[in-house]
Every structure is written in structure tokens, then in C-alpha cells.
Design a protein around this motif. Sequence first.
Motif, PDB file in Angstrom:
ATOM      1  N   MET A   1       3.310  80.679 -24.340  1.00  0.00           N
ATOM      2  CA  MET A   1       2.772  79.324 -24.439  1.00  0.00           C
ATOM      3  C   MET A   1       1.249  79.383 -24.229  1.00  0.00           C
ATOM      4  N   GLU A   2       0.522  78.811 -25.157  1.00  0.00           N
ATOM      5  CA  GLU A   2      -0.933  78.804 -25.093  1.00  0.00           C
ATOM      6  C   GLU A   2      -1.422  77.657 -24.204  1.00  0.00           C
ATOM      7  N   THR A   3      -2.301  77.973 -23.255  1.00  0.00           N
ATOM      8  CA  THR A   3      -2.852  76.938 -22.391  1.00  0.00           C
ATOM      9  C   THR A   3      -3.955  76.177 -23.133  1.00  0.00           C
ATOM     10  N   LYS A   4      -4.348  75.046 -22.576  1.00  0.00           N
ATOM     11  CA  LYS A   4      -5.448  74.272 -23.167  1.00  0.00           C
ATOM     12  C   LYS A   4      -6.725  75.096 -23.199  1.00  0.00           C
ATOM     13  N   ARG A   5      -6.959  75.874 -22.177  1.00  0.00           N
ATOM     14  CA  ARG A   5      -8.153  76.729 -22.115  1.00  0.00           C
ATOM     15  C   ARG A   5      -8.104  77.798 -23.200  1.00  0.00           C
ATOM     16  N   ASP A   6      -6.948  78.444 -23.330  1.00  0.00           N
ATOM     17  CA  ASP A   6      -6.785  79.473 -24.354  1.00  0.00           C
ATOM     18  C   ASP A   6      -7.008  78.892 -25.747  1.00  0.00           C
ATOM     19  N   LYS A   7      -6.465  77.714 -25.980  1.00  0.00           N
ATOM     20  CA  LYS A   7      -6.626  77.057 -27.282  1.00  0.00           C
ATOM     21  C   LYS A   7      -8.089  76.724 -27.540  1.00  0.00           C
ATOM     22  N   PHE A   8      -8.781  76.212 -26.501  1.00  0.00           N
ATOM     23  CA  PHE A   8     -10.201  75.897 -26.639  1.00  0.00           C
ATOM     24  C   PHE A   8     -10.996  77.146 -26.984  1.00  0.00           C
ATOM     25  N   VAL A   9     -10.780  78.221 -26.253  1.00  0.00           N
ATOM     26  CA  VAL A   9     -11.519  79.464 -26.486  1.00  0.00           C
ATOM     27  C   VAL A   9     -11.263  79.967 -27.901  1.00  0.00           C
ATOM     28  N   ARG A  10     -10.008  79.988 -28.317  1.00  0.00           N
ATOM     29  CA  ARG A  10      -9.660  80.476 -29.651  1.00  0.00           C
ATOM     30  C   ARG A  10     -10.345  79.659 -30.739  1.00  0.00           C
ATOM     31  N   LEU A  11     -10.236  78.337 -30.641  1.00  0.00           N
ATOM     32  CA  LEU A  11     -10.823  77.465 -31.664  1.00  0.00           C
ATOM     33  C   LEU A  11     -12.348  77.443 -31.606  1.00  0.00           C
ATOM     34  N   ALA A  12     -12.905  77.360 -30.409  1.00  0.00           N
ATOM     35  CA  ALA A  12     -14.360  77.288 -30.271  1.00  0.00           C
ATOM     36  C   ALA A  12     -15.024  78.570 -30.778  1.00  0.00           C
ATOM     37  N   GLU A  13     -14.439  79.713 -30.477  1.00  0.00           N
ATOM     38  CA  GLU A  13     -15.011  80.971 -30.970  1.00  0.00           C
ATOM     39  C   GLU A  13     -14.953  81.040 -32.487  1.00  0.00           C
ATOM     40  N   ALA A  14     -13.814  80.706 -33.058  1.00  0.00           N
ATOM     41  CA  ALA A  14     -13.659  80.768 -34.518  1.00  0.00           C
ATOM     42  C   ALA A  14     -14.600  79.791 -35.210  1.00  0.00           C
ATOM     43  N   ARG A  15     -14.679  78.577 -34.710  1.00  0.00           N
ATOM     44  CA  ARG A  15     -15.524  77.563 -35.342  1.00  0.00           C
ATOM     45  C   ARG A  15     -17.003  77.872 -35.172  1.00  0.00           C
ATOM     46  N   THR A  16     -17.385  78.389 -34.010  1.00  0.00           N
ATOM     47  CA  THR A  16     -18.785  78.763 -33.789  1.00  0.00           C
ATOM     48  C   THR A  16     -19.180  79.903 -34.718  1.00  0.00           C
ATOM     49  N   ASN A  17     -18.312  80.881 -34.861  1.00  0.00           N
ATOM     50  CA  ASN A  17     -18.606  81.987 -35.769  1.00  0.00           C
ATOM     51  C   ASN A  17     -18.699  81.523 -37.218  1.00  0.00           C
ATOM     52  N   LYS A  18     -17.887  80.538 -37.609  1.00  0.00           N
ATOM     53  CA  LYS A  18     -17.988  79.968 -38.965  1.00  0.00           C
ATOM     54  C   LYS A  18     -19.346  79.316 -39.180  1.00  0.00           C
ATOM     55  N   ILE A  19     -19.792  78.562 -38.185  1.00  0.00           N
ATOM     56  CA  ILE A  19     -21.086  77.883 -38.282  1.00  0.00           C
ATOM     57  C   ILE A  19     -22.214  78.900 -38.387  1.00  0.00           C
ATOM     58  N   ILE A  20     -22.148  79.940 -37.574  1.00  0.00           N
ATOM     59  CA  ILE A  20     -23.170  80.985 -37.621  1.00  0.00           C
ATOM     60  C   ILE A  20     -23.183  81.654 -38.993  1.00  0.00           C
ATOM     61  N   ASP A  21     -22.012  81.953 -39.523  1.00  0.00           N
ATOM     62  CA  ASP A  21     -21.928  82.559 -40.855  1.00  0.00           C
ATOM     63  C   ASP A  21     -22.523  81.641 -41.917  1.00  0.00           C
ATOM     64  N   MET A  22     -22.242  80.357 -41.838  1.00  0.00           N
ATOM     65  CA  MET A  22     -22.763  79.403 -42.818  1.00  0.00           C
ATOM     66  C   MET A  22     -24.278  79.276 -42.713  1.00  0.00           C
ATOM     67  N   LEU A  23     -24.812  79.309 -41.495  1.00  0.00           N
ATOM     68  CA  LEU A  23     -26.264  79.265 -41.323  1.00  0.00           C
ATOM     69  C   LEU A  23     -26.924  80.501 -41.925  1.00  0.00           C
ATOM     70  N   ARG A  24     -26.276  81.638 -41.765  1.00  0.00           N
ATOM     71  CA  ARG A  24     -26.814  82.862 -42.376  1.00  0.00           C
ATOM     72  C   ARG A  24     -26.801  82.756 -43.899  1.00  0.00           C
ATOM     73  N   LEU A  25     -25.734  82.186 -44.442  1.00  0.00           N
ATOM     74  CA  LEU A  25     -25.677  81.978 -45.890  1.00  0.00           C
ATOM     75  C   LEU A  25     -26.762  81.015 -46.346  1.00  0.00           C
ATOM     76  N   LEU A  26     -26.982  79.964 -45.586  1.00  0.00           N
ATOM     77  CA  LEU A  26     -28.055  79.030 -45.914  1.00  0.00           C
ATOM     78  C   LEU A  26     -29.393  79.743 -45.912  1.00  0.00           C
ATOM     79  N   GLY A  27     -29.577  80.653 -44.969  1.00  0.00           N
ATOM     80  CA  GLY A  27     -30.815  81.419 -44.889  1.00  0.00           C
ATOM     81  C   GLY A  27     -31.087  82.230 -46.141  1.00  0.00           C
ATOM     82  N   ASN A  28     -30.035  82.602 -46.843  1.00  0.00           N
ATOM     83  CA  ASN A  28     -30.207  83.330 -48.108  1.00  0.00           C
ATOM     84  C   ASN A  28     -30.939  82.483 -49.144  1.00  0.00           C
TER      85      ASN A  28
END
Length: 71
Positions: A1-28
Motif C-alpha cells: 500500500m502506497e502512503t500519501k508521502r510515497d505517492k507525493f514523492v513519486r508524482l512530484a519527482e516525475a512531474r518535476t523531471n518532465k518540466i525540466i525536460d520541457m524547459l531544456r527542449l524550449l532552450g533548443n
Amino acid sequence: METKRDKFVRLAEARTNKIIDMLRLLGNCANKANYDYSDADVQKIFNAIEKELKATKTKFSMNDVEDKFKL
């Protein structure tokens, strides 16, 4: 069973990395050899990004504020 903290960490890391990737693409798009843009275009892009970043930061800090009606 995933805790609220575990879910937050999983989603926040994935979404933050997506944003960083998109900013790098914009930089192109900064390559003037491939793209034509003005300083005004760049300003509009970063104004929009900064506005949304500020709104998102506010959502996180609002958790500490209780807006309860009082007489």
C-alpha cells in the motif's frame, strides 16, 4: 500500500523531471541559426512561465494559511 508521502514523492519527482525536460527542449529554440524570434517573443514566453511558477508556488504555501470566517 502506497502512503500519501510515497505517492507525493513519486508524482512530484516525475512531474518535476518532465518540466525540466520541457524547459531544456524550449532552450533548443534559442538557436538563431534555426529559428527567428524577437526579444518580445522571449519576454512573453518567460513571463508566462514565471506567472505559472508563481501561481504554483502559492498553492504550496497556502497550505499553511487558514482562511476561516470570523466575526
